[in-house]
Design an enzyme around this catalytic site. Structure first.
Site, mmCIF file in Angstrom:
data_model
loop_
_atom_site.group_PDB
_atom_site.id
_atom_site.type_symbol
_atom_site.label_atom_id
_atom_site.label_comp_id
_atom_site.label_asym_id
_atom_site.label_seq_id
_atom_site.Cartn_x
_atom_site.Cartn_y
_atom_site.Cartn_z
ATOM 1 N N LYS A 10 0.605 9.859 1.676
ATOM 2 C CA LYS A 10 -0.759 9.370 1.944
ATOM 3 C C LYS A 10 -0.715 7.882 2.280
ATOM 4 C CE LYS A 10 -1.405 6.580 -1.591
ATOM 5 N NZ LYS A 10 -1.855 5.360 -1.983
ATOM 6 N N ALA A 98 6.636 3.135 -3.011
ATOM 7 C CA ALA A 98 6.345 2.459 -1.746
ATOM 8 C C ALA A 98 4.858 2.407 -1.402
ATOM 9 C CB ALA A 98 7.103 3.167 -0.620
ATOM 10 N N GLY A 99 3.986 2.983 -2.262
ATOM 11 C CA GLY A 99 2.544 2.988 -1.963
ATOM 12 C C GLY A 99 2.128 4.160 -1.103
ATOM 13 N N LEU A 100 3.022 5.187 -1.011
ATOM 14 C CA LEU A 100 2.754 6.327 -0.128
ATOM 15 C C LEU A 100 2.556 7.631 -0.901
ATOM 16 C CD1 LEU A 100 5.451 5.466 2.582
ATOM 17 C CD2 LEU A 100 2.982 5.105 2.750
ATOM 18 N N ALA A 101 2.454 7.536 -2.228
ATOM 19 C CA ALA A 101 2.241 8.708 -3.095
ATOM 20 C C ALA A 101 3.327 9.761 -2.914
ATOM 21 C CB ALA A 101 0.847 9.312 -2.866
ATOM 22 N N SER A 104 3.671 11.874 -6.072
ATOM 23 C CA SER A 104 2.424 12.638 -6.253
ATOM 24 C C SER A 104 2.329 13.772 -5.242
ATOM 25 C CB SER A 104 1.207 11.720 -6.070
ATOM 26 O OG SER A 104 1.268 10.661 -6.983
ATOM 27 N N ASP A 137 -2.898 9.914 -8.048
ATOM 28 C CA ASP A 137 -2.962 10.276 -6.623
ATOM 29 C C ASP A 137 -2.722 11.765 -6.375
ATOM 30 O OD1 ASP A 137 -3.547 7.768 -5.631
ATOM 31 O OD2 ASP A 137 -1.455 7.215 -5.263
HETATM 32 O O1 C5P Z 1 -1.727 7.695 -12.697
HETATM 33 P P1 C5P Z 1 -0.396 7.117 -12.378
HETATM 34 O O2 C5P Z 1 0.692 7.596 -13.283
HETATM 35 O O3 C5P Z 1 -0.027 7.235 -10.929
HETATM 36 O O4 C5P Z 1 -0.541 5.551 -12.641
HETATM 37 C C1 C5P Z 1 0.542 4.681 -12.807
HETATM 38 C C2 C5P Z 1 0.057 3.420 -13.505
HETATM 39 O O5 C5P Z 1 -0.824 2.696 -12.647
HETATM 40 C C3 C5P Z 1 -0.770 3.702 -14.748
HETATM 41 O O6 C5P Z 1 0.053 3.752 -15.881
HETATM 42 C C4 C5P Z 1 -1.704 2.527 -14.819
HETATM 43 O O7 C5P Z 1 -1.043 1.431 -15.422
HETATM 44 C C5 C5P Z 1 -1.923 2.151 -13.374
HETATM 45 N N1 C5P Z 1 -3.180 2.691 -12.803
HETATM 46 C C6 C5P Z 1 -4.382 2.052 -13.111
HETATM 47 N N2 C5P Z 1 -5.550 2.536 -12.590
HETATM 48 C C7 C5P Z 1 -5.546 3.612 -11.750
HETATM 49 C C8 C5P Z 1 -4.337 4.257 -11.430
HETATM 50 C C9 C5P Z 1 -3.165 3.776 -11.974
HETATM 51 O O8 C5P Z 1 -4.408 1.058 -13.844
HETATM 52 N N3 C5P Z 1 -6.702 4.035 -11.250
#
Ligand code: C5P
Length: 281
Positions: A10, A98-101, A104, A137
């Site tokens: 993404k 890399a910011g590309l999920a 996920s 994501d």
């Molecule tokens: O949900 P995910 O595991 O991808 O998130 C990784 C980290 O990014 C979380 O542990 C949190 O510190 C941060 N995060 C956040 N707010 C979001 C998504 C992610 O602070 N909406």
């Protein structure tokens, strides 16, 4: 049962961080779309051996810490199915961290594939609930297309597709941890925010220029090291005729939108002289 599936990356058209929540996560408002880049995942559900996950990247976790295998375990548990020894192999092309999920997208693809292979034991609501537990994501990756994502990323509204265009992606040789990037954010210091409404109108009317002009990611105002690389990739893309360029997600991948394939190819070639990880559709 065996299946081979694609897991699409993404990109963020916009990324806005509204506030820090008491649970440590952040309230988001983002418009996301599928990127023209995917991993290939092969699944065998009945190996008769222990559950395994492998990939062409030796540094990826090869146990339940890999979100794709975690997704499979959550699927079996929720659907009350005994695993027959699942084997998941991921051919990774999407750059990691890399910011590309990338991770996920793998988790979402495994969830969707297993549900189809076992005759849809979980309904849509159950699948999206598991997706949100696995990562912020993952719900978007399950939905695909183009969508507005709010909350942590789990409140989704489908939007019209991004009009046909050329997309060039370039990742500098840095890796940003999503968690570390969020820790740098001080919401009270965010001065400029994306024109989300403007992008929504431009998507409705299929106005590629109107979308590309409004690409905006608030993380770009809180960049750690690597700021110079990100700005220089954006400048190279814009100099070669991109309608707009922006960092995706928590970075560091930058992408540019082009309406002319010659310009996109020139940008791709120029970036390849300086960076190893460059893609175009
Ligand atoms: O949900 P995910 O595991 O991808 O998130 C990784 C980290 O990014 C979380 O542990 C949190 O510190 C941060 N995060 C956040 N707010 C979001 C998504 C992610 O602070 N909406």
């Amino acid at each position: 049962m065996k299946a081979t599936i694609e897991a699409r990356a993404k990109i963020n058209i916009t990324l806005d961080i509204l506030s820090r929540r008491p649970d440590g996560y952040h309230e988001m408002r983002m418009i996301m779309t599928e990127a023209p880049l995917c991993d290939i995942i092969s699944i065998d559900t009945q190996t008769g051996a222990r559950d395994v996950i492998s990939s062409n990247l030796s540094f990826l976790p090869s146990d339940g810490r890999n979100v794709a295998l975690a997704a499979a375990h959550r699927f079996f548990e929720s659907a009350s199915i005994q695993s027959g020894g699942i084997s998941i192999n991921i051919h990774k092309r999407i750059p990691v961290a890399a910011g590309l999920a990338g991770g996920s997208s793998n988790a979402a693809a495994v969830l969707k594939a297993l549900n189809e292979m076992y005759g849809n034991p979980l309904d849509r609501e159950q699948l999206f609930a598991i997706a949100a537990e696995i990562g912020s994501d993952v719900p978007f990756c399950l939905l695909g297309g183009t969508a507005m994502a709010e909350g942590r990323g789990e409140r989704l509204k489908p939007l019209p597709s991004l009009p046909d265009c050329k997309i060039v992606l370039c990742k500098p040789s840095l890796s940003f941890s999503t968690r570390a990037m969020f820790e740098k954010i001080d919401c009270s210091r965010i001065r400029n925010r994306p024109d989300t409404e403007g992008v929504l109108k431009a998507l409705e009317s299929g106005d590629l220029g109107g979308i590309a002009r409004r690409l905006y990611n608030v993380f770009e105002n809180f960049l750690p090291e690597g700021k110079r690389d990100i700005l220089s990739i954006k400048t190279m893309m814009l100099d070669e005729g991109a309608l707009g360029a922006v960092m995706s997600g928590s970075g560091p991948t930058v992408y540019g939108i082009f309406n002319n394939s010659d310009y996109a190819k020139r940008a791709y070639d120029k970036l390849r002289e300086n960076y190893l990880t460059v893609f175009m559709n």
